[in-house]
Design a protein around this motif. Structure first.
Motif, short mmCIF file in Angstrom:
data_model
loop_
_atom_site.label_atom_id
_atom_site.label_comp_id
_atom_site.label_asym_id
_atom_site.label_seq_id
_atom_site.Cartn_x
_atom_site.Cartn_y
_atom_site.Cartn_z
N THR A 1 -73.68 -15.48 -105.28
CA THR A 1 -72.23 -15.27 -105.02
C THR A 1 -72.00 -13.89 -105.83
OG1 THR A 1 -70.01 -15.84 -105.20
CG2 THR A 1 -71.52 -16.42 -107.20
N LEU B 1 -72.28 -7.55 -101.77
CA LEU B 1 -73.21 -6.93 -100.67
C LEU B 1 -74.69 -7.16 -101.01
CD1 LEU B 1 -70.98 -3.82 -99.63
CD2 LEU B 1 -71.03 -6.32 -98.47
N GLN C 1 -75.84 -10.51 -100.81
CA GLN C 1 -76.21 -11.04 -99.39
C GLN C 1 -77.84 -10.62 -99.07
OE1 GLN C 1 -73.08 -10.30 -96.41
NE2 GLN C 1 -71.81 -9.72 -97.85
N LYS C 2 -77.97 -9.47 -99.50
CA LYS C 2 -79.44 -9.17 -99.22
C LYS C 2 -80.41 -9.82 -100.10
CE LYS C 2 -83.43 -6.67 -99.47
NZ LYS C 2 -84.50 -6.85 -100.28
N HIS D 1 -78.29 -19.47 -99.40
CA HIS D 1 -77.23 -19.13 -98.81
C HIS D 1 -76.29 -18.03 -99.62
CE1 HIS D 1 -78.37 -22.36 -96.02
NE2 HIS D 1 -78.46 -23.06 -97.15
N PHE D 2 -75.56 -17.32 -99.00
CA PHE D 2 -74.39 -16.31 -99.84
C PHE D 2 -72.97 -17.29 -99.63
CE2 PHE D 2 -71.15 -13.39 -100.19
CZ PHE D 2 -71.43 -12.61 -101.24
N HIS E 1 -69.10 -16.43 -100.59
CA HIS E 1 -68.17 -15.34 -101.27
C HIS E 1 -67.30 -16.08 -102.20
CE1 HIS E 1 -64.88 -12.45 -101.29
NE2 HIS E 1 -65.45 -11.47 -100.59
#
Length: 366
Positions: free
Chosen positions: A62, A69, A72-73, A86-87, A89
Motif C-alpha cells: 500500500t 504507483l 503497484q509495480k 496484491h496492491f 489503495h
C-alpha cells in the motif's frame, strides 16, 4: 486559444548542452541514492525477509500518490517472481478494502515522509488485526516508522526535481529496495525458470520457456514411415489432409527414429538425376543423424536448434527414442517474431500434399 506547453520563458534559453547536463544530473542523483542505499542496508532487511517467509498469506502493498504507483509495480514483481502479493489503495482500504487483509498476511507500506495521512489512518486497524507491517520510509522516527514491525529506512534523500519537491530520487530508491526484497525472496524460494514460465504464459519469453509438448504437431498429424520402404512407397502412402509438415520421420523395426526425409531431400535426388533411387529403401538416402529434441524439453531449446542448424522440422522423441511429434519452424518462429535468414534459395519440389514446410531441410546439415 490553447496555452502553449512550458510557457515559462526561462525554458527557451536552455540550450541542448544545458538540457543534457540537467538530465545527467537527475540520473546521477538517483543513481547515487540507490548506491548509498546498497551500502546502508542492514539486518532490518533480513527481518523483512523473515516476516514474509514466515507468513502463509500474501504481501499486501500500500502507498499513496507516486509511492502508491511504485507499490503497484513492487506488488507485480513480487507476484511474478513467486511471492503472492496484491496492491491495496490506502483510501479505498479505509472505506472497506481492509477486508482483503488477513492475519496471515504481511503489509508493505511505502511512504517517504512516514506521515502520509491516508497511510497513517490504517495503522490502528492493522494493529488491532495483529498484521505485521514492513515500512519503506525515510526514517524510523516517523509515525509509520514507529508503528511498523520492521522499518527499511531510505535515509535523508534529496529529490532530483529542481524544486526539490517532486518525488523522484525517493521513488527510485523505493523501487530498487522493493526489487531487492522481491528477488531475494524469489531466490530463497528456489524460484526456477519453469516457475517463471508458468506465471508468464504470454509473450515470446513465456513461449520460449514453455515445453515442446505444448507446441509440437502430434504424431497423428505427422508423416511417419518405416525406413525399409522405398522412397516411392513413402511418397505415395504418407499423404495427410490439412496443414502438415513436409518432412517424413523414418522409424526402425523397433519404432525408434532412425532418420528424416524432406521435400528438399527429394529435390536433390531429382536435381542429381538419381531417379533410380526412388525405388531403393529410403534409409539409403534419408538423413540418418538428424537433429531431435526430447519430450519435455523447453521450446527455447527447439528454437535454438532450428536456428543454428537452419532446418525447418525438428522431430520430438520420447525417452526410448520413438517419435511422438514434430516441431515445425512455421509454428515457433511466428510466435517469436524471428525469421529464417538462410541464404539457401534452391527450388523445392512439393511432393507431399498440403505441405507448408520451409524448403530448407534436415538433409542440409552436415
Amino acid at each position: 486559444m490553447q496555452a502553449a506547453r512550458h510557457s515559462n520563458p526561462t525554458n527557451d534559453v536552455l540550450d541542448t548542452h544545458t538540457q543534457l547536463r540537467a538530465a545527467r544530473e537527475v540520473l546521477r542523483m538517483e543513481a547515487v541514492a540507490v548506491w548509498k542505499l546498497s551500502t546502508t542496508i542492514n539486518h532490518a532487511f533480513t527481518h523483512a525477509i523473515e516476516l514474509v517467509r514466515n507468513s502463509s498469506g500474501s504481501v499486501i502493498v500500500t502507498g499513496m500518490g507516486k509511492a502508491g504507483l511504485v507499490g503497484q509495480k513492487i506488488a507485480a514483481t513480487l507476484a511474478s517472481t513467486g511471492t503472492r502479493s496484491h496492491f491495496m489503495h490506502p483510501a479505498e482500504a479505509f472505506h472497506g478494502d481492509l477486508g482483503r487483509v488477513g492475519q496471515d498476511d504481511v503489509v508493505l507500506m511505502l511512504t517517504q515522509s512516514g506521515e502520509t495521512g491516508e497511510v497513517v489512518q490504517l495503522l490502528p486497524s492493522l494493529r488491532e488485526m495483529r498484521v505485521p507491517v514492513i515500512a519503506i520510509t525515510a526514517s524510523g522516527e516517523s509515525k509509520v516508522g514507529r508503528a511498523a514491525t520492521c522499518v527499511l529506512e531510505l535515509g535523508d534523500l534529496e529529490e532530483a526535481c529542481s524544486l526539490g519537491l517532486a518525488p523522484s530520487t525517493s521513488t527510485t530508491a523505493m523501487l530498487a529496495l522493493g526489487d531487492a526484497l522481491a528477488l531475494v525472496l524469489s531466490k530463497l524460494a528456489g524460484f526456477a525458470a519453469e516457475d517463471f514460465a508458468r506465471f508468464h504464459p504470454g509473450g515470446s519469453l513465456g513461449f520460449k520457456l514453455s515445453k515442446v509438448d505444448d507446441h509440437m504437431r502430434p504424431l497423428e498429424e505427422c508423416r511417419v514411415a518405416e525406413d525399409t520402404k522405398t522412397v516411392r512407397e513413402v511418397i505415395v502412402n504418407c499423404s495427410r489432409p490439412g496443414r502438415r509438415s513436409g518432412a517424413v520421420m523414418l522409424v526402425s523395426e523397433a519404432g525408434e527414429l532412425s532418420g528424416i526425409f524432406t521435400d528438399s531431400d527429394l529435390a536433390r535426388l531429382v536435381e542429381c538425376r538419381e531417379e533410380q533411387a526412388l525405388d531403393r529403401p529410403i534409409r539409403e538416402v534419408m538423413t540418418k543423424s538428424c537433429a531431435r529434441v526430447q519430450l519435455g524439453a523447453r521450446t527455447e531449446l527447439a528454437i535454438e536448434i532450428l536456428a543454428e542448424r537452419k532446418i525447418s522440422e525438428l522431430p520430438v522423441v520420447d525417452r526410448e527414442g520413438c517419435p511422438v511429434g514434430m516441431i515445425d519452424v512455421t509454428d515457433v518462429m511466428s510466435s517469436t517474431g524471428k525469421q529464417d535468414e538462410s541464404d539457401d534459395q534452391r527450388p523445392t519440389i512439393r511432393v507431399f500434399p498440403n505441405s507448408t514446410s520451409d524448403p530448407k531441410s534436415q538433409g542440409e546439415v552436415a
